[in-house]
Design an enzyme around this catalytic site. Structure first.
Site, PDB file in Angstrom:
ATOM      1  N   LYS A  73      41.373  -4.344  38.612  1.00 45.03           N
ATOM      2  CA  LYS A  73      40.260  -3.755  39.353  1.00 45.03           C
ATOM      3  C   LYS A  73      39.242  -3.215  38.357  1.00 45.03           C
ATOM      4  CE  LYS A  73      38.704  -0.017  42.207  1.00 45.03           C
ATOM      5  NZ  LYS A  73      38.965   1.377  42.598  1.00 45.03           N
ATOM      6  N   ALA A 120      36.658   3.606  48.279  1.00 49.36           N
ATOM      7  CA  ALA A 120      36.046   4.922  48.037  1.00 49.36           C
ATOM      8  C   ALA A 120      35.415   5.491  49.295  1.00 49.36           C
ATOM      9  CB  ALA A 120      34.999   4.876  46.922  1.00 49.36           C
ATOM     10  N   GLY A 121      35.700   6.773  49.528  1.00 51.95           N
ATOM     11  CA  GLY A 121      35.036   7.524  50.586  1.00 51.95           C
ATOM     12  C   GLY A 121      35.831   7.743  51.850  1.00 51.95           C
TER      13      GLY A 121
END
Length: 262
Positions: free
Chosen positions: A104, A191-192
């Site tokens: 990643k 993310a988030g």
């Protein structure tokens, strides 16, 4: 987006779970192990710059809690702010993991927002793909740059829903939908995510999967939250496949009135 109904395929390998989880921020390796098991995840991200996977033989090794014989370890470049550092970090990971190719990539723009530095991300992605890596890439929710990453040869596109660790959920579903519609490789929100409903929404939009860490590790009960995320991913995928009803500005009674005697 992949055509498979029940499985996720990345770089030629098929997984039953569409939930990917991180390995940081837990209180200890035992909690990491239990939460990972509860999530049902099969791919585990590892920040090579922050977590010991053999670099230090005298420190606890993460791979004892999430062994490569059970999980696909996904080395990531968290903490890298330029292409050169990111490439070097993943080359080191390949050596530590006996030639492991699936990685990643994330190249950050600054320490405050942790927003991706897209010029450096594109540069690193091109170098890594040429070097034989299978690159899953953290990126902005810009459909044009997402397409550029796919054309470079990245095996999965991972746009942020909102800032890393913010728990704000999906702030721009329209851009995310544009990326999903054009992609020929898996698209995973990265993310988030803050809670289970955020994960379900991502899947309802048509994402192939969701990667999260803080939402689970930072919860009051990480193991219970990991189970909740597992169920949310499954429910969101089923809802996407089922096809939601269109939104209307008028009511539509559940019991049809047509044909009734007045």
């Amino acid at each position: 987006m992949t055509d498979s109904t029940h499985t996720l395929t990345i770089a030629g390998k098929t997984y039953r779970s569409r939930l990917l989880v991180g390995s940081g921020k837990y209180k200890d390796l035992d909690e990491t192990r239990l939460a990972t098991e509860a999530s049902g995840a099969e791919i585990i991200t590892v920040a090579i710059r922050r977590v010991n996977i053999g670099q230090d033989p005298n420190a606890p090794n993460l791979l004892d809690a999430v062994p490569p014989s059970t999980y696909t370890i996904l080395p990531n470049t968290a903490g890298c702010y330029n292409a050169q550092d990111a490439v070097y970090t993943l080359q080191l990971a390949r050596e530590l993991l006996n030639g492991h190719k699936l990685v990643k990539l994330e190249v950050l723009g600054d320490e405050k927002t942790l927003f991706p530095n897209m010029p450096e991300t594109l540069k690193a992605a091109e170098t890594l793909v040429k070097d034989g890596f299978d690159v899953m890439v953290y990126c902005s929710d810009d459909p044009i740059q997402a397409k550029m990453l796919e054309e470079i040869g990245c095996v999965a596109i991972m746009p942020l829903a909102s800032l890393i660790g913010s728990g704000m959920g999906i702030l721009n579903p329209w851009n995310l939908s544009l990326i999903i519609d054009q992609a020929k490789v898996p698209v995973l929100v990265d993310a988030g995510v803050g809670t289970a409903s955020d994960a379900a929404i991502a899947m309802e939009l048509g994402c192939d999967g969701v990667l999260m860490n803080t939402a689970i590790a930072g919860a009051r009960d990480p193991i219970r939250m990991a189970r909740a995320m597992k169920l949310a991913i499954e429910a969101g995928r089923e809802a996407y496949l089922a096809g939601r009803i269109p939104k209307r500005f008028a009511a539509s009674p559940s019991s049809p009135m047509a044909g009734r005697a007045t």
